[in-house]
Design a protein around this motif. Structure first.
Motif, PDB file in Angstrom:
ATOM      1  N   ILE A  81      -9.771  48.435 -11.008  1.00 40.78           N
ATOM      2  CA  ILE A  81     -10.207  47.560  -9.912  1.00 40.78           C
ATOM      3  C   ILE A  81     -11.074  48.336  -8.931  1.00 40.78           C
ATOM      4  CG2 ILE A  81      -9.395  46.291  -7.887  1.00 40.78           C
ATOM      5  CD1 ILE A  81      -7.026  45.358  -9.618  1.00 40.78           C
ATOM      6  N   LEU A  82     -10.692  49.588  -8.639  1.00 38.95           N
ATOM      7  CA  LEU A  82     -11.512  50.410  -7.750  1.00 38.95           C
ATOM      8  C   LEU A  82     -12.890  50.666  -8.361  1.00 38.95           C
ATOM      9  CD1 LEU A  82      -8.873  53.043  -6.524  1.00 38.95           C
ATOM     10  CD2 LEU A  82      -9.878  51.157  -5.211  1.00 38.95           C
ATOM     11  N   SER A  83     -12.923  50.909  -9.693  1.00 35.32           N
ATOM     12  CA  SER A  83     -14.192  51.146 -10.366  1.00 35.32           C
ATOM     13  C   SER A  83     -15.072  49.897 -10.356  1.00 35.32           C
ATOM     14  CB  SER A  83     -13.929  51.595 -11.811  1.00 35.32           C
ATOM     15  OG  SER A  83     -15.135  51.708 -12.522  1.00 35.32           O
ATOM     16  N   LEU A  84     -14.456  48.738 -10.614  1.00 37.42           N
ATOM     17  CA  LEU A  84     -15.214  47.484 -10.602  1.00 37.42           C
ATOM     18  C   LEU A  84     -15.755  47.182  -9.212  1.00 37.42           C
ATOM     19  CD1 LEU A  84     -12.983  45.202 -12.874  1.00 37.42           C
ATOM     20  CD2 LEU A  84     -15.192  46.212 -13.444  1.00 37.42           C
ATOM     21  N   ARG A  85     -14.959  47.492  -8.196  1.00 35.55           N
ATOM     22  CA  ARG A  85     -15.409  47.249  -6.832  1.00 35.55           C
ATOM     23  C   ARG A  85     -16.648  48.094  -6.521  1.00 35.55           C
ATOM     24  NH1 ARG A  85     -11.254  48.338  -1.999  1.00 35.55           N
ATOM     25  NH2 ARG A  85     -11.680  50.482  -2.663  1.00 35.55           N
ATOM     26  N   GLU A  86     -16.632  49.344  -6.995  1.00 34.79           N
ATOM     27  CA  GLU A  86     -17.781  50.223  -6.776  1.00 34.79           C
ATOM     28  C   GLU A  86     -19.018  49.728  -7.543  1.00 34.79           C
ATOM     29  OE1 GLU A  86     -19.888  53.463  -5.228  1.00 34.79           O
ATOM     30  OE2 GLU A  86     -17.954  52.566  -4.673  1.00 34.79           O
ATOM     31  N   GLU A  87     -18.795  49.237  -8.747  1.00 32.93           N
ATOM     32  CA  GLU A  87     -19.911  48.732  -9.550  1.00 32.93           C
ATOM     33  C   GLU A  87     -20.519  47.483  -8.924  1.00 32.93           C
ATOM     34  OE1 GLU A  87     -20.931  48.101 -14.288  1.00 32.93           O
ATOM     35  OE2 GLU A  87     -18.928  48.712 -13.639  1.00 32.93           O
ATOM     36  N   VAL A  88     -19.672  46.613  -8.418  1.00 29.67           N
ATOM     37  CA  VAL A  88     -20.174  45.411  -7.746  1.00 29.67           C
ATOM     38  C   VAL A  88     -20.985  45.792  -6.511  1.00 29.67           C
ATOM     39  CG1 VAL A  88     -19.471  43.378  -6.434  1.00 29.67           C
ATOM     40  CG2 VAL A  88     -18.376  43.877  -8.622  1.00 29.67           C
ATOM     41  N   ARG A  89     -20.515  46.817  -5.779  1.00 26.74           N
ATOM     42  CA  ARG A  89     -21.261  47.259  -4.599  1.00 26.74           C
ATOM     43  C   ARG A  89     -22.648  47.775  -4.998  1.00 26.74           C
ATOM     44  NH1 ARG A  89     -22.307  51.588  -1.308  1.00 26.74           N
ATOM     45  NH2 ARG A  89     -21.564  53.059  -2.889  1.00 26.74           N
ATOM     46  N   ASN A  90     -22.718  48.555  -6.103  1.00 20.42           N
ATOM     47  CA  ASN A  90     -24.004  49.063  -6.577  1.00 20.42           C
ATOM     48  C   ASN A  90     -24.923  47.935  -7.028  1.00 20.42           C
ATOM     49  OD1 ASN A  90     -23.175  51.691  -6.114  1.00 20.42           O
ATOM     50  ND2 ASN A  90     -22.419  51.985  -8.211  1.00 20.42           N
ATOM     51  N   LEU A  91     -24.344  46.938  -7.691  1.00 19.59           N
ATOM     52  CA  LEU A  91     -25.134  45.790  -8.117  1.00 19.59           C
ATOM     53  C   LEU A  91     -25.747  45.081  -6.922  1.00 19.59           C
ATOM     54  CD1 LEU A  91     -22.982  44.166 -10.955  1.00 19.59           C
ATOM     55  CD2 LEU A  91     -25.224  45.205 -11.190  1.00 19.59           C
ATOM     56  N   SER A  92     -24.981  44.928  -5.888  1.00 19.37           N
ATOM     57  CA  SER A  92     -25.491  44.254  -4.694  1.00 19.37           C
ATOM     58  C   SER A  92     -26.666  45.011  -4.097  1.00 19.37           C
ATOM     59  CB  SER A  92     -24.363  44.127  -3.656  1.00 19.37           C
ATOM     60  OG  SER A  92     -23.296  43.362  -4.160  1.00 19.37           O
ATOM     61  N   LEU A  93     -26.580  46.347  -4.080  1.00 20.91           N
ATOM     62  CA  LEU A  93     -27.676  47.151  -3.538  1.00 20.91           C
ATOM     63  C   LEU A  93     -28.939  47.016  -4.385  1.00 20.91           C
ATOM     64  CD1 LEU A  93     -25.711  50.411  -2.597  1.00 20.91           C
ATOM     65  CD2 LEU A  93     -26.562  48.639  -1.041  1.00 20.91           C
ATOM     66  N   VAL A  94     -28.785  47.034  -5.723  1.00 17.76           N
ATOM     67  CA  VAL A  94     -29.946  46.903  -6.612  1.00 17.76           C
ATOM     68  C   VAL A  94     -30.587  45.539  -6.458  1.00 17.76           C
ATOM     69  CG1 VAL A  94     -30.691  46.862  -9.015  1.00 17.76           C
ATOM     70  CG2 VAL A  94     -29.059  48.584  -8.263  1.00 17.76           C
ATOM     71  N   LEU A  95     -29.773  44.488  -6.396  1.00 21.37           N
ATOM     72  CA  LEU A  95     -30.302  43.142  -6.243  1.00 21.37           C
ATOM     73  C   LEU A  95     -31.062  42.988  -4.924  1.00 21.37           C
ATOM     74  CD1 LEU A  95     -27.340  41.010  -7.632  1.00 21.37           C
ATOM     75  CD2 LEU A  95     -29.624  41.195  -8.595  1.00 21.37           C
ATOM     76  N   MET A  96     -30.548  43.605  -3.866  1.00 20.26           N
ATOM     77  CA  MET A  96     -31.242  43.553  -2.585  1.00 20.26           C
ATOM     78  C   MET A  96     -32.588  44.264  -2.670  1.00 20.26           C
ATOM     79  SD  MET A  96     -28.075  44.193   0.081  1.00 20.26           S
ATOM     80  CE  MET A  96     -29.196  44.373   1.477  1.00 20.26           C
ATOM     81  N   ALA A  97     -32.636  45.387  -3.383  1.00 21.05           N
ATOM     82  CA  ALA A  97     -33.885  46.122  -3.537  1.00 21.05           C
ATOM     83  C   ALA A  97     -34.908  45.312  -4.315  1.00 21.05           C
ATOM     84  CB  ALA A  97     -33.616  47.457  -4.235  1.00 21.05           C
TER      85      ALA A  97
END
Length: 483
Positions: free
Chosen positions: A176-192
């Motif tokens: 769950i901690l790993s998935l949370r980190e991956e979702v956070r990275n996805l959000s940053l890429v999508l914003m870029a």
């Protein structure tokens, strides 16, 4: 360049079209993968659109004059799959795949957690009993006699399966901690990506490109005929069947028929496979079988307006077989035509009579004894198969590898083997001929069928068990209204 009342030279370069295109009215300018028209004032300009490389931009316009003073205009625009090759498009697809993987992982976690929670609930009563007995024993050790100790031990043993469940909980917590980190990275890429794309709707741009290409193809069909000046590299669609055979789509213009037909072999065959689409043909799926009432000879068959036209085995009879009704509509003898390998192409194969279609209708290419084995062209009436007009080309048929008609002109290859080229052209509109030198790549070294499809503007070939397409390049001079 603005030249009133001018004559335009345009090179029509068409790519293989394996799907039907919607016919639409042309507005001021369209441009993609073919030839376009733009109207302005009293003149009409022909624009030749070329395929760009992935590095080129959305559209590049240029103009020049050739040696004869004709104006040549060029527009370069994205190919149909240009958007699919864009790095941002690939990145978005990768992000979508990651999101899908995360969703699947979350679903697995949810199912596993629900299952383990049910198990914990079921053992909750047992844990309370053990907890109570342990408290009593710790407060008063003498109260725990041998029998009570054995009962407590048994109940603790029943709780042992909880240990792997708790271990799984620890593992899931890390996931769950790993998935949370991956979702956070996805959000940053999508914003870029969103910032990079700005206000543009990328999907809308892609749809506009597809629409432009569709309308361009419609425009290209309106331009009409031209002279063959080049043949592209081969495009292998499929490898199937024996060394000899034929395959085709409907050659009628216009037509919405997407079916593909395949006929394996060059004599005594009766089995025709009908595929729903070109994609089905490529995969060898979704087909029905037609069993012809009479066997065929050669590979010079053609489908025109929903009917198969073919040469009946060991005869000079032409048969019109209708696919929908599965019946022979008409059959007629082609007077004097040789058959049964009397006047075949250089490769043999009972290829005495070659039926074909182009922008001007239905044709038969054959020869007769009075014509001394030279190629004869006859234009046929599609309904009755009556001969409307005949031309003697003077070219010996046994010296020809194959032939095909484009815009009323018969083009003849000098061999069916490697190194062949388009060597001879006969123009029925002027009853004249010329020798040509148009090379093409005979990739599999033995062509037993070569036919032009005017609806798609490509050459269909059967090459040593391979079904191959060639794009054609046509040249035409179009007069404006003031000429």
């Amino acid at each position: 360049m603005s030249v009133p009342m001018l004559k335009i030279g345009a090179v029509l370069s068409t790519m293989a079209m394996v799907t039907n295109w919607m016919s639409q009215t042309l507005p001021s300018l369209v441009g993609l993968n073919g030839t376009t028209i733009s109207r302005g004032g009293t003149s009409e300009r022909i624009v030749s659109a070329l395929y760009p490389s992935p590095e080129e931009g959305w559209q590049i316009y240029s103009s020049a004059q050739d040696a004869d003073g004709k104006c040549i205009c060029t527009v370069v625009a994205p190919a149909q799959n240009m958007c699919n090759r864009d790095p941002r498009s690939r990145q978005l697809r990768q992000l979508m795949e990651k999101v899908q993987n995360i969703s699947q992982s979350m679903e697995v976690l949810d199912l596993r957690t629900y299952r383990d929670l049910q198990y914990v609930r079921n053992t909750e009563g047992l844990m309370k009993v053990v907890d109570g007995k342990l408290k009593v024993a710790s407060e008063n050790p003498r109260s725990l006699n041998p029998k009570g100790f054995q009962e407590l031990k048994d109940k603790v043993t029943q709780l042992l399966p909880l240990l792997p469940v708790l271990e799984q909980y620890k593992t899931d917590a890390k996931m769950i901690l790993s998935l949370r980190e991956e979702v956070r990275n996805l959000s940053l890429v999508l914003m870029a990506i969103q910032e990079e794309m700005g206000a543009y709707d990328y999907e809308e741009l892609r749809q506009r490109v597809l629409l432009l290409e569709t309308r361009l193809h419609s425009c290209m069909q309106k331009l009409g005929c031209g002279k063959l000046t080049g043949v592209s590299n081969p495009i292998t669609v499929r490898a199937s069947g024996s060394r000899f055979g034929s395959w085709m789509t409907d050659t009628m213009i216009p037509s919405s028929d997407n079916r593909v037909w395949s006929m394996d072999g060059y004599f005594k065959g009766r089995r025709v496979l009908e595929y729903r689409t070109m994609n089905d043909f490529m995969k060898g799926q979704n087909f029905v079988q037609h069993l012809l009432p009479h066997p065929w000879a050669g590979t010079g068959h053609v489908v025109y307006n929903g009917s198969l036209y073919y040469n009946k085995y060991q005869s000079n009879i032409i048969i019109k077989y209708h696919f929908r009704s599965r019946s022979v509509l008409v059959q007629r003898s082609l007077s004097g035509a040789g058959y049964n390998n009397t006047f075949p192409y250089s490769w043999g194969g009972s290829s005495d009579i070659d039926l074909m279609a182009d922008e001007n209708g239905l044709w038969a290419v054959y020869t007769t004894i009075p014509n001394a084995g030279n190629i004869v062209i006859s234009r046929l009436e599609p309904q009755s198969l009556e001969v409307l007009q005949t031309w003697d080309t003077g070219f010996p048929k046994r010296s020809a590898g194959e032939s095909f008609m484009i815009c009323g002109t018969l083009y003849v290859t000098n061999s069916h083997l490697a190194g062949a080229k388009i060597y001879f052209a006969y123009y029925t509109n002027t009853s004249s001929y010329e020798y040509t030198d148009i090379p093409f790549h005979n990739q599999y070294s033995h062509i037993s069928m070569m036919d032009y499809n005017p609806r798609e503007r490509v050459l269909y070939t059967w090459n040593n068990g391979h079904q191959v397409l060639y794009n054609v390049t046509l040249f035409q001079v179009i007069k404006t209204s003031g000429d």
